[in-house]
Design a protein around this motif. Structure first.
Motif, PDB file in Angstrom:
ATOM      1  N   LEU A 436    -171.699  51.672  37.263  1.00 25.87           N
ATOM      2  CA  LEU A 436    -170.253  51.414  37.267  1.00 25.87           C
ATOM      3  C   LEU A 436    -170.001  49.963  36.881  1.00 25.87           C
ATOM      4  N   ALA A 437    -169.095  49.743  35.918  1.00 20.30           N
ATOM      5  CA  ALA A 437    -168.717  48.383  35.516  1.00 20.30           C
ATOM      6  C   ALA A 437    -167.197  48.278  35.528  1.00 20.30           C
ATOM      7  N   THR A 438    -166.664  47.386  36.364  1.00 19.87           N
ATOM      8  CA  THR A 438    -165.215  47.189  36.432  1.00 19.87           C
ATOM      9  C   THR A 438    -164.865  45.779  35.988  1.00 19.87           C
ATOM     10  N   GLN A 439    -163.809  45.663  35.206  1.00 23.20           N
ATOM     11  CA  GLN A 439    -163.227  44.405  34.716  1.00 23.20           C
ATOM     12  C   GLN A 439    -164.285  43.401  34.253  1.00 23.20           C
ATOM     13  N   GLY A 440    -165.230  43.906  33.436  1.00 23.84           N
ATOM     14  CA  GLY A 440    -166.274  43.043  32.892  1.00 23.84           C
ATOM     15  C   GLY A 440    -166.578  43.392  31.449  1.00 23.84           C
ATOM     16  N   HIS A 441    -167.689  42.864  30.936  1.00 21.37           N
ATOM     17  CA  HIS A 441    -168.107  43.166  29.570  1.00 21.37           C
ATOM     18  C   HIS A 441    -169.616  43.313  29.546  1.00 21.37           C
ATOM     19  N   MET A 442    -170.135  43.839  28.447  1.00 20.87           N
ATOM     20  CA  MET A 442    -171.572  43.945  28.288  1.00 20.87           C
ATOM     21  C   MET A 442    -172.077  42.726  27.541  1.00 20.87           C
ATOM     22  N   LEU A 443    -173.157  42.148  28.024  1.00 20.64           N
ATOM     23  CA  LEU A 443    -173.705  40.943  27.427  1.00 20.64           C
ATOM     24  C   LEU A 443    -174.346  41.240  26.069  1.00 20.64           C
ATOM     25  N   THR A 444    -174.244  40.286  25.171  1.00 18.89           N
ATOM     26  CA  THR A 444    -174.919  40.407  23.876  1.00 18.89           C
ATOM     27  C   THR A 444    -176.424  40.553  24.077  1.00 18.89           C
ATOM     28  N   ALA A 458    -175.089  58.458  34.112  1.00 20.10           N
ATOM     29  CA  ALA A 458    -173.675  58.276  33.787  1.00 20.10           C
ATOM     30  C   ALA A 458    -173.324  56.789  33.798  1.00 20.10           C
ATOM     31  N   VAL A 459    -172.600  56.349  32.775  1.00 20.01           N
ATOM     32  CA  VAL A 459    -172.105  54.975  32.718  1.00 20.01           C
ATOM     33  C   VAL A 459    -170.583  55.042  32.673  1.00 20.01           C
ATOM     34  N   ARG A 460    -169.943  54.418  33.654  1.00 19.94           N
ATOM     35  CA  ARG A 460    -168.489  54.457  33.741  1.00 19.94           C
ATOM     36  C   ARG A 460    -167.947  53.024  33.709  1.00 19.94           C
ATOM     37  N   LYS A 493    -162.370  53.829  30.699  1.00 16.45           N
ATOM     38  CA  LYS A 493    -160.963  53.991  31.052  1.00 16.45           C
ATOM     39  C   LYS A 493    -160.309  52.627  31.168  1.00 16.45           C
ATOM     40  N   VAL A 494    -159.191  52.461  30.470  1.00 12.57           N
ATOM     41  CA  VAL A 494    -158.438  51.204  30.566  1.00 12.57           C
ATOM     42  C   VAL A 494    -157.046  51.514  31.103  1.00 12.57           C
ATOM     43  N   ASP A 495    -156.565  50.659  32.004  1.00 17.66           N
ATOM     44  CA  ASP A 495    -155.278  50.867  32.656  1.00 17.66           C
ATOM     45  C   ASP A 495    -154.301  49.765  32.273  1.00 17.66           C
ATOM     46  N   GLU A 496    -153.099  50.161  31.959  1.00 19.15           N
ATOM     47  CA  GLU A 496    -152.048  49.193  31.664  1.00 19.15           C
ATOM     48  C   GLU A 496    -151.587  48.507  32.953  1.00 19.15           C
ATOM     49  N   GLY A 497    -151.127  47.269  32.809  1.00 18.14           N
ATOM     50  CA  GLY A 497    -150.555  46.545  33.941  1.00 18.14           C
ATOM     51  C   GLY A 497    -151.558  46.016  34.935  1.00 18.14           C
ATOM     52  N   VAL A 498    -152.851  46.088  34.613  1.00 16.95           N
ATOM     53  CA  VAL A 498    -153.882  45.627  35.538  1.00 16.95           C
ATOM     54  C   VAL A 498    -154.442  44.301  35.042  1.00 16.95           C
ATOM     55  N   ASN A 503    -157.308  43.827  43.132  1.00 16.87           N
ATOM     56  CA  ASN A 503    -158.072  44.498  44.183  1.00 16.87           C
ATOM     57  C   ASN A 503    -157.728  45.973  44.306  1.00 16.87           C
ATOM     58  N   GLU A 504    -156.461  46.294  44.162  1.00 17.95           N
ATOM     59  CA  GLU A 504    -156.057  47.700  44.278  1.00 17.95           C
ATOM     60  C   GLU A 504    -156.709  48.532  43.186  1.00 17.95           C
ATOM     61  N   ALA A 505    -156.711  48.004  41.952  1.00 17.79           N
ATOM     62  CA  ALA A 505    -157.312  48.734  40.838  1.00 17.79           C
ATOM     63  C   ALA A 505    -158.821  48.857  41.022  1.00 17.79           C
ATOM     64  N   GLU A 506    -159.466  47.780  41.454  1.00 17.79           N
ATOM     65  CA  GLU A 506    -160.915  47.831  41.642  1.00 17.79           C
ATOM     66  C   GLU A 506    -161.304  48.884  42.676  1.00 17.79           C
ATOM     67  N   GLY A 507    -160.564  48.935  43.774  1.00 17.12           N
ATOM     68  CA  GLY A 507    -160.841  49.944  44.779  1.00 17.12           C
ATOM     69  C   GLY A 507    -160.631  51.348  44.238  1.00 17.12           C
ATOM     70  N   ARG A 508    -159.578  51.522  43.483  1.00 18.81           N
ATOM     71  CA  ARG A 508    -159.297  52.851  42.899  1.00 18.81           C
ATOM     72  C   ARG A 508    -160.404  53.269  41.934  1.00 18.81           C
ATOM     73  N   TRP A 509    -160.882  52.321  41.120  1.00 21.16           N
ATOM     74  CA  TRP A 509    -161.951  52.631  40.165  1.00 21.16           C
ATOM     75  C   TRP A 509    -163.256  52.973  40.877  1.00 21.16           C
ATOM     76  N   CYS A 510    -163.570  52.230  41.936  1.00 19.15           N
ATOM     77  CA  CYS A 510    -164.787  52.543  42.694  1.00 19.15           C
ATOM     78  C   CYS A 510    -164.712  53.949  43.283  1.00 19.15           C
TER      79      CYS A 510
END
Length: 535
Positions: A436-444, A458-460, A493-498, A503-510
């Protein structure tokens, strides 16, 4: 007010390793010795609270008595000391006079025998805030200056009424203005005693309540600290004792610490219960309270069937997620409840110098060589990254060995922790159930293995479209192209307004991740006798 901020800055002055100095303290009971002080310091406590018996000055006794050796041990171990005078009786006029006399002698003796900074606080005899001024005056006259030593006064009532207005003794003290003790002294710390409500109905509710004890209270106090123990209501003592094998007491202590996060000056634990908590802690059978140790949310009362290892973001810590335990709950018709059998491991990044910040030390999974302020990917020190990845792999190996089930271990992270989770997960030699990866990026520098599609992992990935730290459209989305092209089980999955650190979005994604991956593993969803929380 300036006097409040001044006192907080004094208390939290930076030391050599860049960490602040809120008290993370333990009370050393009477009868314990210098060796126990050293063990407490090694365990991770930053302050030692020493109960001081009232000296018998009429017999020519030492004002410090047996505490002298313990103070010397504090100096040798490099920890701060707080003197506890709560057992000094101070009710009648005669007792008050005796207390003032003994307190004066104590202050003079400590000031003469030990350097400034050894004793950073004195918990005064149990008197109301209205009657504390003479005690504080004697303390200051004896050499304990307000700039170096807090005068700790017990607050036995709520500082605010139901309407959110100051009430009781604190209201009276604040109304005294500049002539009152709080402002004229500047370093009066109000201490509250945390205790579990007698109507707590099960061990899980005790853990949940411990985190929320300070809500709506600590924010009202100008300067504050808390003291607590691990005592539970008599009716639940046996149930809690039966959970000792799943580290219930240690998690209880960890959650009590999380419940003190809004105090300005920290907390003190009293661990000498009948379950051996003090011995287990000082003997290092517990990881807590080591600030660099992994924090663990254990499954209690049911078998351990799965583990999620979750990596925090830049400058954060694993302990910050203890109070966010509901991130790792399941949502059942709007009600949040724990997954029976799920263990959550929350590692903490090391303190390290950040090259891009001129060597400033902070918690970080790896060293940044550049800081482009979110405009593009930053360069990093690969050696520090690989060092952390080895640590993550060791944790994954340990959890897989405990479970003995392929795919029952999952790895996740947020922001910088998301980059580490992807790098460690894709390079792991074993089988993971998901990443699981939230609000990050993959390193080169992260390689995508050629057999990823065959691994069944699974990679989410979840990100916010208003995230300026990790801007999705400008460059972050492109870092995942190689992953999508691998043919593996990758969903984004990308969410508008986040925004970043939502914290609310991170908890929801987890919870979304756990609901899907946990279902694949058939993670138990049977009802339990543990309480739920509203989503």
């Amino acid at each position: 007010a300036n006097f409040i901020w001044h006192s907080v800055r004094i208390h939290r002055m930076q030391d050599g390793d860049g960490r602040g100095r809120p008290w993370r303290g333990v009370t050393i009971p009477s009868g314990m010795g210098e060796h126990d002080v050293r063990r407490a310091a090694s365990a991770g406590f930053s302050a030692i609270r020493l109960p001081v018996p009232m000296p018998d000055l009429d017999e020519g006794g030492d004002a410090l008595g047996p505490v002298r050796l313990l103070l010397e041990a504090c100096v040798g171990a490099g920890v701060q000391a707080v003197l506890d005078l709560l057992d000094w009786r101070c009710s009648g006029h005669g007792e008050q006079e005796a207390v003032l006399k003994h307190l004066a002698a104590l202050a003079v003796e400590v000031s003469a025998s030990f350097g400034p900074g050894t004793v950073v606080g004195v918990a005064l005899p149990h008197v109301s805030l209205q009657k504390a001024a003479p005690l504080v005056a004697v303390l200051r006259e004896g050499g304990f200056s307000a700039s170096a030593c807090a005068a700790i006064v017990q607050l036995d009532e709520s500082p605010a009424d139901e309407g959110g207005e100051y009430s009781g003794m604190l209201r009276w003290a604040l109304c005294q203005g500049e002539q009152g003790l709080l402002i004229s002294d500047g370093h009066i710390v109000l201490e509250l005693f945390r205790q579990i409500a007698e109507d707590a109905h099960d061990p899980r509710s005790i853990l949940c309540d411990a985190i929320h004890e300070g809500e709506g209270i600590d924010e009202f106090l100008p300067l504050s600290c808390a003291r607590w123990n691990l005592d539970v209501p008599v009716g639940l003592a046996k149930k809690c004792e039966l959970l000792k094998a799943s580290c219930w007491q240690e998690e209880f202590a960890m959650r009590r610490e999380a419940g003190c996060e809004h105090t300005t000056h920290g907390w003190f634990a009293k661990l000498d219960d009948n379950l051996g908590s003090l011995c287990a802690c000082l003997g290092r059978h517990w990881r807590w309270p080591d600030p660099m140790a992994d924090c663990t949310l254990w499954p209690h009362g049911c078998p351990h069937v799965a583990t999620l290892v979750y990596m925090h973001g830049f400058e954060s810590s694993g302990s910050e997620y203890v109070s966010s335990y509901e991130y790792f709950y399941r949502d059942v018709d709007g009600i949040l409840a724990p997954y029976p059998g799920l263990k959550v491991v929350l590692p903490t990044a090391p303190l390290r110098s950040i090259t891009a910040w001129g060597g400033t030390r902070t918690r970080s999974w790896y060293d940044y060589l550049t800081d482009h302020d979110g405009k593009q990917e930053d360069d990093l020190d690969l050696e520090t990254l690989e060092e952390v990845v080895r640590r993550v792999h060791a944790t994954l190996d340990a959890e897989a060995a405990l479970l003995g089930r392929p795919g029952a271990v999952w790895l996740g992270g947020t922001s910088q922790g998301a980059a580490v989770a992807l790098h460690a997960g894709l390079s792991y030699h074993g089988r993971l159930g998901g990443v699981l990866a939230t609000q990050g990026h993959m390193l080169t520098s992260t390689s995508v293995p050629g057999d990823l599609a065959k691994r069944g992992m699974a990679v989410r990935i979840f990100n916010g479209l208003d995230d300026e730290t990790m801007p999705w459209d400008s460059w972050v989305s492109k870092t995942f192209e190689r992953l999508k092209e691998s043919g593996a089980d990758v969903k984004i999955k990308v969410d508008e307004g986040v925004e970043h650190c939502d914290n609310e979005a991170e908890g929801r994604w987890c919870r979304t991740f756990l609901a899907e991956i946990g279902a694949n593993l058939a993670l138990s969803t049977k009802s339990t006798d543990l309480p739920t929380a509203a989503a």
